[in-house]
Write an enzyme that holds these catalytic residues in place. Sequence first.
Site, PDB file in Angstrom:
ATOM      1  N   ARG A   1      -8.470 -15.364   9.812  1.00  0.00           N
ATOM      2  CA  ARG A   1      -9.313 -16.359   9.150  1.00  0.00           C
ATOM      3  C   ARG A   1     -10.010 -17.299  10.131  1.00  0.00           C
ATOM      4  O   ARG A   1     -11.165 -17.682   9.914  1.00  0.00           O
ATOM      5  CB  ARG A   1      -8.466 -17.174   8.171  1.00  0.00           C
ATOM      6  CG  ARG A   1      -8.068 -16.429   6.917  1.00  0.00           C
ATOM      7  CD  ARG A   1      -7.012 -17.172   6.122  1.00  0.00           C
ATOM      8  NE  ARG A   1      -5.735 -17.196   6.833  1.00  0.00           N
ATOM      9  CZ  ARG A   1      -4.650 -17.822   6.389  1.00  0.00           C
ATOM     10  NH1 ARG A   1      -4.700 -18.500   5.243  1.00  0.00           N
ATOM     11  NH2 ARG A   1      -3.525 -17.785   7.061  1.00  0.00           N
TER      12      ARG A   1
ATOM     13  N   TYR B   1       0.866  -1.159   0.000  1.00  0.00           N
ATOM     14  CA  TYR B   1       0.000   0.000   0.000  1.00  0.00           C
ATOM     15  C   TYR B   1       0.920   1.231   0.000  1.00  0.00           C
ATOM     16  O   TYR B   1       2.143   1.103  -0.056  1.00  0.00           O
ATOM     17  CB  TYR B   1      -0.930  -0.031   1.205  1.00  0.00           C
ATOM     18  CG  TYR B   1      -2.139  -0.942   1.045  1.00  0.00           C
ATOM     19  CD1 TYR B   1      -2.040  -2.150   0.378  1.00  0.00           C
ATOM     20  CD2 TYR B   1      -3.371  -0.577   1.567  1.00  0.00           C
ATOM     21  CE1 TYR B   1      -3.147  -2.980   0.224  1.00  0.00           C
ATOM     22  CE2 TYR B   1      -4.486  -1.399   1.425  1.00  0.00           C
ATOM     23  CZ  TYR B   1      -4.367  -2.601   0.748  1.00  0.00           C
ATOM     24  OH  TYR B   1      -5.473  -3.403   0.607  1.00  0.00           O
TER      25      TYR B   1
END
Length: 408
Positions: free
Chosen positions: A356, A170
């Site tokens: 997750r 990013y």
Amino acid sequence: MISPDPFTPARLGPLTLRNRLIKCATFEGATPDALVTDDLVEFHREVAAGGVAMSTVAYCAVAPEGRTDRNQIWLREEAMPGLRQLTDAIHAEGALAAAQLGHAGPVANSVSNRKKALGPSRIPAPMGMSVTHKLDADDIAAMVATFRRAARIAVDCGFDGLEIHCGHNYLISCFLTPLLNHRRDGYGGSLVNRARFAREILAAVRDEVGDEAAIWVKLNMYDGVGRPGPGHGSRFGGFNIDEACAVAQLLESDGHIDAIEPTAGSSLLNPMYLFHGEPPREEFADAFRGAMRTGLKVAAPFFLKHYEYHDAYLLPLARQLRAAVRLPLILLGGITDRTSMDKALAEGFDFVAMGRALLREPDLPLRIRADPTTTSRCVHCNLCMPTIYSHTRCPIREGEVPDPLALV
């Protein structure tokens, strides 16, 4: 070392967390109008009720062009009522709320955002099939001010912690890596110059919020290009652990952050290095349309590589960071049971982050606390990855028939 109990309170900057478990930032795909929805509130409320000490909201872009898709939240006055509702819901479950502040840079989708993607240099921005606008000195100063303003909005909305995204290539991460930062001014070249942008942002954020919030960085240890070990960082090898340790030491010496959350991989170059496990190549391509779908189907074997999953898979790299600084560290990557928690804490990590596994079982922390032999039902298939473009979820959990006894 004797491992501290992961379920006892711990300090993070000005905060006291009820335990050492943090829900890491995973984009929720639940904001179709770039505003908080009831689905987003429930997503984090459920996780908070499941026993973590803090839930991290992602992705809170600091500017509209800094989103990977225009449906993501960007921090502005219009978003504040919903964000307050969200933090209130998390707090009502006894947990704290964190906001991941970031700018996607070349990972942004300029077509969706209808704004030019940004970068330290003119580099590819594949989501918009374009190249980035290179930030000049005035642009950089304006971006620092934008991060400052976003931090104020987040704290005013009730967020207790601010995670500044310096990973995954990013915008801030792009400045750090020589693979993507080709500048020849004071923000490029040497590692100190490449770290300048991140340091200016962190100084501005701390100056704005003081001790009203904990501040930490999600810091890349390795871009996933070339070899990750010391001595292999280069324009062609990217950012790796030796440079990450040096940057961490600079950030520690500045005194503006309370912790570091080590991460790895690149949303541009090698996303599977962050996740490990099975690469959902076909499902990922099918989440897109047109040329992007076709391109991903062709490139998937090269773009979505396979890395064998094992518990605490980022620990080998993170150990080197642990040896480099005294700051608290938050270990993520394959934290799914009491054994991996204890191992991380015994090696000097102060907190662990889960992602997750909580999509499959939001109440996993409570279950582990009640029975330390509890094992996660997450099978690391990564089928959750493509769901970020619709509504982030575990497809396996979604397809299961609820146990009627669990509803009594």
